[in-house]
Design an enzyme around this catalytic site. Sequence first.
Site, mmCIF file in Angstrom:
data_model
loop_
_atom_site.group_PDB
_atom_site.id
_atom_site.type_symbol
_atom_site.label_atom_id
_atom_site.label_comp_id
_atom_site.label_asym_id
_atom_site.label_seq_id
_atom_site.Cartn_x
_atom_site.Cartn_y
_atom_site.Cartn_z
ATOM 1 C CD GLU A 122 -73.869 -86.283 -53.998
ATOM 2 O OE1 GLU A 122 -74.796 -86.208 -53.469
ATOM 3 O OE2 GLU A 122 -73.074 -87.083 -54.516
ATOM 4 C CB THR A 151 -74.488 -91.288 -55.973
ATOM 5 O OG1 THR A 151 -74.665 -89.965 -55.116
ATOM 6 C CG2 THR A 151 -73.077 -91.025 -57.042
ATOM 7 C CG ASP A 173 -75.721 -87.170 -57.889
ATOM 8 O OD1 ASP A 173 -76.395 -86.258 -57.627
ATOM 9 O OD2 ASP A 173 -75.054 -87.736 -56.842
ATOM 10 C CG HIS A 174 -78.990 -87.489 -55.956
ATOM 11 N ND1 HIS A 174 -79.078 -86.651 -54.809
ATOM 12 C CD2 HIS A 174 -77.861 -88.474 -55.594
ATOM 13 C CE1 HIS A 174 -77.982 -87.003 -54.003
ATOM 14 N NE2 HIS A 174 -77.362 -87.767 -54.552
ATOM 15 C CG HIS A 210 -73.095 -86.273 -49.748
ATOM 16 N ND1 HIS A 210 -73.875 -86.514 -48.624
ATOM 17 C CD2 HIS A 210 -73.445 -87.403 -50.544
ATOM 18 C CE1 HIS A 210 -74.499 -87.781 -48.708
ATOM 19 N NE2 HIS A 210 -74.185 -88.104 -49.774
#
Length: 603
Positions: free
Chosen positions: A224, A266, A442-443, A382
């Site tokens: 994450e 995600t 993921d990003h 997150h």
Amino acid sequence: MLLKSYLAWMVIFEDGFSWTTILKEIPFVLIVYCLIEWFASKRKLLCYLIANLVMTLILFAVIMYYKYYGVIVTYLALQQVNQVTAVKNSVFSLMDPYYLLIFLDIIIMAVILFRPKKALNWKKEGSKKESKRLVVALFSVSVALCLFNILPNRASMNEIVKAEQMGILNYEAYMIFSKKEVDYVDPNQITQDKIDSVKKIERPAEPQLWQKAAGKNVIILQMESFQNFLVNLKIDGQEITPNINKLVNENYYFKHFYQQVGQGNTSDAEFVVNTSFYIPPRGAATMEYADKELPSLPKLLSAHGYDTTTFHTNVVEFWNRGELYKGLGFDRYYDQKFFGTDDTIFFGSSDERLYAKTAEELDRMHKSGKPFYSHVISMTAHHPFTIPENKYKMTLPERYEDTFVGDYIRSQNYADYALGVFIEDLKARGIWDDSLILLYGDHLGLPIYSLDREDKELMAEIYGREYGYTDMINIPLVVASAGLTEPKVFDQLGGQVDLLPTIANLLGISLEDHIHFGQDLFNQTYNVLPQRYYLPSGSFLSSKELFMSGSGFEDGKHYSLAGDGVTEQEATEDEYQRALELLNLSDSYVSQLPSWKKEEKEE
């Protein structure tokens, strides 16, 4: 309304507010007010108040969405309102208190209207009819100005540039009424040879590392918000991610690897990695493509005897994952029902619980004697990265305390700790050595547009220079397997779309009849990576730079991947056109795939 427009423009646009803004924003407001003068014979003040509130909410939504995503929100975001409200804590953590001043006049007007005497005087004044000639003239001029702002700028590629050229309110209206016809390519004409030709891929006669991991389990670890700058980072001598650093330094590491996600974040990463297709032009892949019979990594591996699973501690309904997993063809998914709600952080159980229960299930699958593919999605790190104190595994330097960057680093340090425990668990169970492991972010976690001055200074300290767009979307990729040779750092450009063909090569699985838009990173050195959403339409990465479109190619911006501030043009207009063609081919192919929902109904 002019002051509110001023606030929005200063937050969003690089050049800020200018006198031309008046001609771009106020005509739309005047059109609305002229319509009220024409049609509202009663409760006219209330109509003004409602109109004011609606336009204010639009401007406020544009500000907040930009701070979180870096794009101009449109009515299409209403399709994902449940998902957006789920991350409201993340969104509002980015809100500066002065943004709320945008509602000040509405509050004052509402208070006054509830005072009987003042309200009566206002209503008497408001009930007077303005000169029809004046209203008609004002309306006509305003419509002409709006059309003057909108019509010449419809072809602009960059959405932010388009909104700046048109005006924010004009752009929002244009997006509602514009119906963009998509010129889809006949799917029968979309072949792998065609895609490879556009990408300029030459297939090697004897691929490197072919079958080097044949028959092994495949475990993908999706981290994450994990950005590449964290790799081997030390702050005041303190190592931030020691476990990932060990993976990087002992295995294959791709340092020029980039995200290709969109509004689904995600879930978009899950889609791109498992399909080797690009995200849709609008909306999240989980909303637009989930009902399609998608050619995918799970289906590919299932055909070769693999058991396929995915693990995520949130509820499967979030971002419509239940339907996505059906489209992708996973045999099973494990969500909150499996992990429970103990040790919950943000949307689900902590990474520690994710990995502990996942390891137990992987052990059961491993003992069955059948190879498996498992996609494991971490989540504790997150946005907004405010993990509980009992999860702190490091002490931040004082200058990082109470900062967005500091919270991010501490949450990633915890994510690395939990990952380290998981790796040791897999090794103890004998799973690690029997598996091909891929780890990537993921990003992005630290959007440039979300950072305040103090955060930008901290990032400049980390990088030794200004934090830029190429840094923002740069994520690491690590490939680990006992069958691979000595550790190596790879310089070639890669993106999430490239994982499926890279895995297929290592397993020795042919993609001859499997349409994909990625390429095997071990056998190709040249690459073009189209970008969407987090960067304007028309943006792409080439082997040496990031190109960000303007109205088109000519007025676009060039950013060196080396991060050395060099803006000399490396990307070409040919690459720009090929990037757009690749996106159109992907959109055309996926959009015209059959629906599994339709097939279920027919059965």
